[in-house]
Design a protein around this motif. Structure first.
Motif, PDB file in Angstrom:
ATOM      1  N   UNK A  21       0.835  -1.210   0.000  1.00  0.00           N
ATOM      2  CA  UNK A  21       0.000   0.000   0.000  1.00  0.00           C
ATOM      3  C   UNK A  21       0.862   1.249   0.000  1.00  0.00           C
ATOM      4  N   UNK A  22       1.964   1.228   0.767  1.00  0.00           N
ATOM      5  CA  UNK A  22       2.881   2.366   0.778  1.00  0.00           C
ATOM      6  C   UNK A  22       3.512   2.564  -0.588  1.00  0.00           C
ATOM      7  N   UNK A  23       3.964   1.465  -1.206  1.00  0.00           N
ATOM      8  CA  UNK A  23       4.582   1.535  -2.528  1.00  0.00           C
ATOM      9  C   UNK A  23       3.611   2.119  -3.535  1.00  0.00           C
ATOM     10  N   UNK A  24       2.375   1.632  -3.494  1.00  0.00           N
ATOM     11  CA  UNK A  24       1.383   2.080  -4.468  1.00  0.00           C
ATOM     12  C   UNK A  24       1.007   3.546  -4.259  1.00  0.00           C
ATOM     13  N   UNK A  25       0.946   3.994  -3.005  1.00  0.00           N
ATOM     14  CA  UNK A  25       0.560   5.385  -2.761  1.00  0.00           C
ATOM     15  C   UNK A  25       1.711   6.333  -3.086  1.00  0.00           C
ATOM     16  N   UNK A  26       2.960   5.816  -3.060  1.00  0.00           N
ATOM     17  CA  UNK A  26       4.118   6.641  -3.422  1.00  0.00           C
ATOM     18  C   UNK A  26       4.253   6.824  -4.926  1.00  0.00           C
ATOM     19  N   UNK A  27       3.636   5.932  -5.677  1.00  0.00           N
ATOM     20  CA  UNK A  27       3.798   5.944  -7.134  1.00  0.00           C
ATOM     21  C   UNK A  27       2.985   7.075  -7.763  1.00  0.00           C
ATOM     22  N   UNK A  28       3.685   7.981  -8.410  1.00  0.00           N
ATOM     23  CA  UNK A  28       2.982   8.994  -9.190  1.00  0.00           C
ATOM     24  C   UNK A  28       2.854   8.463 -10.600  1.00  0.00           C
ATOM     25  N   UNK A  29       1.808   8.854 -11.261  1.00  0.00           N
ATOM     26  CA  UNK A  29       1.632   8.376 -12.627  1.00  0.00           C
ATOM     27  C   UNK A  29       2.727   8.963 -13.509  1.00  0.00           C
ATOM     28  N   UNK A  30       3.020   8.242 -14.588  1.00  0.00           N
ATOM     29  CA  UNK A  30       4.085   8.658 -15.497  1.00  0.00           C
ATOM     30  C   UNK A  30       3.792  10.042 -16.085  1.00  0.00           C
ATOM     31  N   UNK A  31       2.531  10.312 -16.382  1.00  0.00           N
ATOM     32  CA  UNK A  31       2.207  11.613 -16.997  1.00  0.00           C
ATOM     33  C   UNK A  31       2.512  12.755 -16.036  1.00  0.00           C
ATOM     34  N   UNK A  32       2.272  12.549 -14.725  1.00  0.00           N
ATOM     35  CA  UNK A  32       2.634  13.570 -13.742  1.00  0.00           C
ATOM     36  C   UNK A  32       4.136  13.804 -13.727  1.00  0.00           C
ATOM     37  N   UNK A  33       4.894  12.679 -13.772  1.00  0.00           N
ATOM     38  CA  UNK A  33       6.347  12.794 -13.771  1.00  0.00           C
ATOM     39  C   UNK A  33       6.816  13.568 -14.998  1.00  0.00           C
ATOM     40  N   UNK A  34       6.186  13.254 -16.154  1.00  0.00           N
ATOM     41  CA  UNK A  34       6.601  13.911 -17.395  1.00  0.00           C
ATOM     42  C   UNK A  34       6.352  15.414 -17.317  1.00  0.00           C
ATOM     43  N   UNK A  35       5.209  15.784 -16.730  1.00  0.00           N
ATOM     44  CA  UNK A  35       4.895  17.206 -16.612  1.00  0.00           C
ATOM     45  C   UNK A  35       5.913  17.928 -15.746  1.00  0.00           C
ATOM     46  N   UNK A  36       6.293  17.291 -14.633  1.00  0.00           N
ATOM     47  CA  UNK A  36       7.225  17.952 -13.731  1.00  0.00           C
ATOM     48  C   UNK A  36       8.633  18.016 -14.316  1.00  0.00           C
ATOM     49  N   UNK A  37       8.916  17.149 -15.297  1.00  0.00           N
ATOM     50  CA  UNK A  37      10.239  17.135 -15.925  1.00  0.00           C
ATOM     51  C   UNK A  37      10.217  17.839 -17.283  1.00  0.00           C
ATOM     52  N   UNK A  38       9.115  18.521 -17.615  1.00  0.00           N
ATOM     53  CA  UNK A  38       8.981  19.138 -18.933  1.00  0.00           C
ATOM     54  C   UNK A  38      10.183  20.019 -19.232  1.00  0.00           C
ATOM     55  N   UNK A  39      10.714  19.886 -20.445  1.00  0.00           N
ATOM     56  CA  UNK A  39      11.876  20.676 -20.833  1.00  0.00           C
ATOM     57  C   UNK A  39      13.172  19.920 -20.690  1.00  0.00           C
ATOM     58  N   UNK A  40      13.171  18.871 -19.878  1.00  0.00           N
ATOM     59  CA  UNK A  40      14.379  18.054 -19.708  1.00  0.00           C
ATOM     60  C   UNK A  40      14.233  16.810 -20.586  1.00  0.00           C
ATOM     61  N   UNK A  41      14.761  16.887 -21.801  1.00  0.00           N
ATOM     62  CA  UNK A  41      14.548  15.826 -22.786  1.00  0.00           C
ATOM     63  C   UNK A  41      15.098  14.481 -22.318  1.00  0.00           C
ATOM     64  N   UNK A  42      16.262  14.481 -21.693  1.00  0.00           N
ATOM     65  CA  UNK A  42      16.853  13.197 -21.296  1.00  0.00           C
ATOM     66  C   UNK A  42      16.072  12.575 -20.143  1.00  0.00           C
ATOM     67  N   UNK A  43      15.533  13.411 -19.254  1.00  0.00           N
ATOM     68  CA  UNK A  43      14.723  12.889 -18.147  1.00  0.00           C
ATOM     69  C   UNK A  43      13.441  12.262 -18.690  1.00  0.00           C
ATOM     70  N   UNK A  44      12.837  12.927 -19.673  1.00  0.00           N
ATOM     71  CA  UNK A  44      11.612  12.402 -20.282  1.00  0.00           C
ATOM     72  C   UNK A  44      11.911  11.090 -21.007  1.00  0.00           C
ATOM     73  N   UNK A  45      13.065  11.056 -21.664  1.00  0.00           N
ATOM     74  CA  UNK A  45      13.497   9.834 -22.347  1.00  0.00           C
ATOM     75  C   UNK A  45      13.616   8.677 -21.344  1.00  0.00           C
ATOM     76  N   UNK A  46      14.276   8.937 -20.201  1.00  0.00           N
ATOM     77  CA  UNK A  46      14.418   7.915 -19.152  1.00  0.00           C
ATOM     78  C   UNK A  46      13.053   7.454 -18.658  1.00  0.00           C
ATOM     79  N   UNK A  47      12.150   8.422 -18.421  1.00  0.00           N
ATOM     80  CA  UNK A  47      10.814   8.092 -17.915  1.00  0.00           C
ATOM     81  C   UNK A  47      10.070   7.209 -18.902  1.00  0.00           C
ATOM     82  N   UNK A  48      10.225   7.510 -20.195  1.00  0.00           N
ATOM     83  CA  UNK A  48       9.529   6.726 -21.213  1.00  0.00           C
ATOM     84  C   UNK A  48      10.051   5.289 -21.218  1.00  0.00           C
ATOM     85  N   UNK A  49      11.369   5.163 -21.121  1.00  0.00           N
ATOM     86  CA  UNK A  49      11.968   3.827 -21.105  1.00  0.00           C
ATOM     87  C   UNK A  49      11.543   3.062 -19.851  1.00  0.00           C
TER      88      UNK A  49
END
Ligand code: ZN
Length: 113
Positions: A21-49
């Motif tokens: 339950x802790x693991x699942x509640x800590x997990x942010x959706x990938x789209x949220x992560x992508x938004x917070x990393x917007x502009x950082x192409x390599x970070x977005x690349x890592x997230x996609x992989x």
């Protein structure tokens, strides 16, 4: 099933459920992560992989959580620790190792064939 074994397994399963339950509640959706990393192409690349792996782990965690919750309920019934196929007692060692199982070793092996 012995009352001491039942209590032991209950505690073990409840601990694992809290971890999941802790693991699942800590997990942010990938789209949220992508938004917070917007502009950082390599970070977005890592997230996609990593997205595929993350999603797989997430769905496996959700499945295990559901199975463990079912196991907890099963532990309260008279069928607790009894093989669903042959009705023999499942050894406590197996239940500790695989708390989500409903089958004894012999029936689980037969099912694989
Ligand atoms: Zn069996």
């Amino acid at each position: 099933m012995l009352e001491t074994d039942r209590l032991l397994l209950n505690t073990q399963i409840e601990k694992r459920i809290r971890v999941l339950e802790n693991t699942l509640s800590d997990c942010h959706s990938i789209s949220n992560k992508k938004q917070s990393q917007a502009g950082d192409a390599s970070a977005i690349f890592d997230l996609t992989i990593n997205a595929f792996v993350d999603d797989k782990i997430l769905s496996e965690n959700k499945l295990e959580l559901a199975q463990l919750t079912t196991s907890l309920t099963w532990m309260q019934t008279d069928d607790a620790g009894v093989c669903a196929l042959c009705a023999c007692d499942i050894p406590i060692g197996r239940l500790k190792a695989v708390p989500i199982t409903r089958l004894c070793v012999a029936c689980a092996d037969n099912k694989k064939d």
